[in-house]
Design an enzyme around this catalytic site. Structure first.
Site, PDB file in Angstrom:
ATOM      1  N   SER A 128       0.818  -1.209   0.000  1.00 44.21           N
ATOM      2  CA  SER A 128       0.000   0.000   0.000  1.00 44.21           C
ATOM      3  C   SER A 128       0.854   1.263   0.000  1.00 44.21           C
ATOM      4  O   SER A 128       0.330   2.348  -0.207  1.00 44.21           O
ATOM      5  CB  SER A 128      -0.905   0.021   1.242  1.00 44.21           C
ATOM      6  OG  SER A 128      -0.118   0.032   2.422  1.00 44.21           O
ATOM      7  N   HIS A 135      -3.371  -3.748  -5.151  1.00 47.15           N
ATOM      8  CA  HIS A 135      -3.609  -3.246  -3.795  1.00 47.15           C
ATOM      9  C   HIS A 135      -5.070  -3.458  -3.438  1.00 47.15           C
ATOM     10  O   HIS A 135      -5.950  -2.689  -3.833  1.00 47.15           O
ATOM     11  CB  HIS A 135      -3.232  -1.761  -3.695  1.00 47.15           C
ATOM     12  CG  HIS A 135      -3.471  -1.199  -2.326  1.00 47.15           C
ATOM     13  ND1 HIS A 135      -3.844   0.109  -2.115  1.00 47.15           N
ATOM     14  CD2 HIS A 135      -3.419  -1.779  -1.098  1.00 47.15           C
ATOM     15  CE1 HIS A 135      -3.997   0.316  -0.820  1.00 47.15           C
ATOM     16  NE2 HIS A 135      -3.742  -0.823  -0.183  1.00 47.15           N
ATOM     17  N   GLU A 147      -6.641  -1.418  -6.518  1.00 49.39           N
ATOM     18  CA  GLU A 147      -5.782  -0.556  -7.342  1.00 49.39           C
ATOM     19  C   GLU A 147      -4.789  -1.442  -8.096  1.00 49.39           C
ATOM     20  O   GLU A 147      -4.032  -2.202  -7.488  1.00 49.39           O
ATOM     21  CB  GLU A 147      -5.028   0.439  -6.461  1.00 49.39           C
ATOM     22  CG  GLU A 147      -5.935   1.469  -5.813  1.00 49.39           C
ATOM     23  CD  GLU A 147      -5.196   2.388  -4.861  1.00 49.39           C
ATOM     24  OE1 GLU A 147      -5.488   3.594  -4.867  1.00 49.39           O
ATOM     25  OE2 GLU A 147      -4.328   1.900  -4.093  1.00 49.39           O
ATOM     26  N   ASN A 192      -4.406   6.384  -1.105  1.00 49.50           N
ATOM     27  CA  ASN A 192      -3.569   6.874  -0.016  1.00 49.50           C
ATOM     28  C   ASN A 192      -2.880   8.188  -0.343  1.00 49.50           C
ATOM     29  O   ASN A 192      -2.493   8.927   0.565  1.00 49.50           O
ATOM     30  CB  ASN A 192      -2.531   5.816   0.380  1.00 49.50           C
ATOM     31  CG  ASN A 192      -3.119   4.749   1.280  1.00 49.50           C
ATOM     32  OD1 ASN A 192      -4.040   5.015   2.041  1.00 49.50           O
ATOM     33  ND2 ASN A 192      -2.602   3.537   1.198  1.00 49.50           N
TER      34      ASN A 192
END
Length: 506
Positions: A123, A144, A156, A194
């Site tokens: 991540s 991800h 992702e 993120n």
């Protein structure tokens, strides 16, 4: 592009919570799954945990017993990497340490066939760096998943610098075939979610650090006014302050200390004190048995004004307010003594009430000001934040509070922080999203999809920017940049360009 063959074996390396979840997803898609962990006995323990979860699905009627038994028959713990030799796809979910991941794939690559897709569930690390020592880096991608993987739909799909387009397409098709929603992105720090989610936490923490409002009030405003599912303080308590802080610091370091990603000192102090959130019994809030959660600051009932002045045309996001005010039985008259060209509401004693433009209310231009916060929808929101200037009297504040209470809103009066709470947060989210789209991190559609599904935002940030108006977002950031020099709030080039186009079409 064709996904991997449903009859192909999927190997998951790392039998922790995330590895178990990914294995369960692959089982549900019909694959044979090999589960490996370097710790002796952990793969077998994880297989038992997966069997228990599938059993609970049977108990709840979400899976029949035959389906459970068929899935478990395809699940095989592996004691050695050599047992993964027949894999069509290997997904790694081990500790978030670059050297550990590189070592794993260096050992794994000679074991599997050359056409086996290799993937990392990292991540925060660079997919390119993880694949850097491989003989065939073109077959390496990031996949991800979000925790819990069986429940959350987003994945992702990350293209490393050396990833072949065909490998990325095949990985995306595989994830889609598993019933997930894949979004494609470049190998940038934090990927999509993120990277773009940092302001949701950072702006709230900064408002708190500046004494603008307490955590319970900030969370309530972002939920009840901004439409977010959870506030950032309660959410980071759920995630774990150590985990959230580590991601923030990782992205900050990866962007070479870009001021937009500066971590929170207050959060760092929580981590240092061991106050990690729910898992430690206390974080921003207490979770010990019998502990009382703090309530948001809510203004006492106030009389609404009988009449308000309405000057100029409001931003389109505020357009419903006039009709709402009239429906509440408050007379709206054209302002008879305007002292500036922008839209505002005049309160009975002459104070100007208006949507925050990013600057502080003090010093105001020409008179007492009270700013109110941006709302996802002024009709349906249930709370509004107000920030009065030092020149606003108690009667001015009471009139503003009474006005919004007459519209059915709870009101939180906060300190005079530039941009208040929702407005500064959303402006930064929009700017981060525009910047990512402009840099080719992901498509505009995938960016909005990722933020809706990955972190449950009420709108994708690009959609939100269009709704507010990119010119208004840019101007709000300019206002914040005046109050906070140093580059944190400087609008991105992509946002400035798109706002200029929008302006030219008005």
């Amino acid at each position: 592009m064709t996904p991997i063959d449903p009859a192909g074996t999927v190997a998951v390396v790392g039998a922790g919570t995330m590895g178990q979840g990914i294995a369960q997803v692959a089982l549900a898609a019909g694959h044979a799954v090999r589960l490996y962990d370097a710790a002796p006995g952990r793969a077998e323990e994880a297989a038992r945990a997966i069997a228990a979860r599938l059993g609970r699905l049977v108990d709840k009627g979400r899976l029949d017993a035959a389906g459970r038994d068929e899935a478990l028959a395809r699940l095989q713990p592996a004691a050695r990497l050599a047992e993964l030799a027949d894999s069509a796809l290997v997904i790694e979910a081990i500790v978030e340490q670059l050297d550990a991941k590189q070592k794993l794939f260096a050992e794994l690559e000679p074991v599997v066939p050359d056409d086996c897709l290799l993937a990392t569930n990292t991540s925060s690390l660079s997919v390119t760096a993880v694949a850097g020592g491989l003989r065939i880096p073109g077959r390496f991608v990031g996949l991800h998943f979000f925790n819990p993987a069986p429940l959350l739909p987003l994945v992702e799909v990350v293209r490393g610098f050396a990833t072949d387009p065909e490998a990325a397409d095949r990985a995306r098709a595989t994830v889609a075939a598993w019933g997930k929603t894949p979004v494609a992105c470049a190998d940038t720090p934090g990927f999509i979610v993120n990277r773009l989610a940092r302001p949701f936490y950072a702006e709230a923490f900064r408002v708190h650090e500046e004494g603008g409002a307490d955590p319970a009030t900030i969370d309530a405003v972002l939920r009840e006014c901004g439409g977010f599912r959870m506030g950032p303080f309660e959410l980071t308590d759920l995630i774990g302050q150590d985990v959230n802080n580590a991601v923030t610091r990782s992205v900050y370091e990866a962007f070479f200390h870009d001021p937009r990603f500066t971590p929170s000192l207050a959060q760092q102090r929580l981590v240092e004190a061991g106050l990690l959130g729910r898992k430690s019994g206390r974080g921003w809030f207490p979770y010990e048995e019998g502990a009382d959660r703090p309530e948001p600051a809510t203004a006492a009932p106030c009389e609404p004004p009988a009449e308000i002045g309405w000057h100029a045309r409001p931003p389109r996001v505020c357009a419903p307010l006039r009709e709402m005010i009239e429906e509440a039985g408050i007379k709206v008259v054209r302002d008879r003594a305007p002292y500036e060209s922008e839209w505002y509401i005049t309160l009975p004693d002459g104070a100007a009430l208006t949507l925050t433009g990013g600057e502080a209310a003090t010093p105001g231009n020409g008179g007492p000001h009270i700013y109110f916060d941006l709302a996802l929808d002024y009709r349906t929101c249930t709370r509004i934040a107000l920030a009065p200037s030092e020149r606003a009297s108690a009667r001015d504040v009471q009139a503003a509070v009474g006005l919004f209470q007459a519209l059915g809103k709870s009101v939180s009066v906060i300190g005079d922080v530039p941009g208040l709470i929702v407005a500064r947060t959303v402006a930064m989210l929009v700017d981060f999203a525009e910047d990512a789209a402009g840099r080719g991190v992901a498509s505009r559609e995938d960016i909005d999809t990722a933020m809706r599904l990955g972190v449950n935002y009420p709108r994708g940030p690009l959609e939100w920017g269009r709704e507010i108006g990119l010119t208004h977002v840019r101007n709000m950031l300019w206002g914040l940049a005046q109050e906070y020099p140093g580059g944190r709030y400087d609008p991105s080039l992509s946002l400035r360009r798109r706002a200029a186009v929008e302006e030219s079409l008005l």
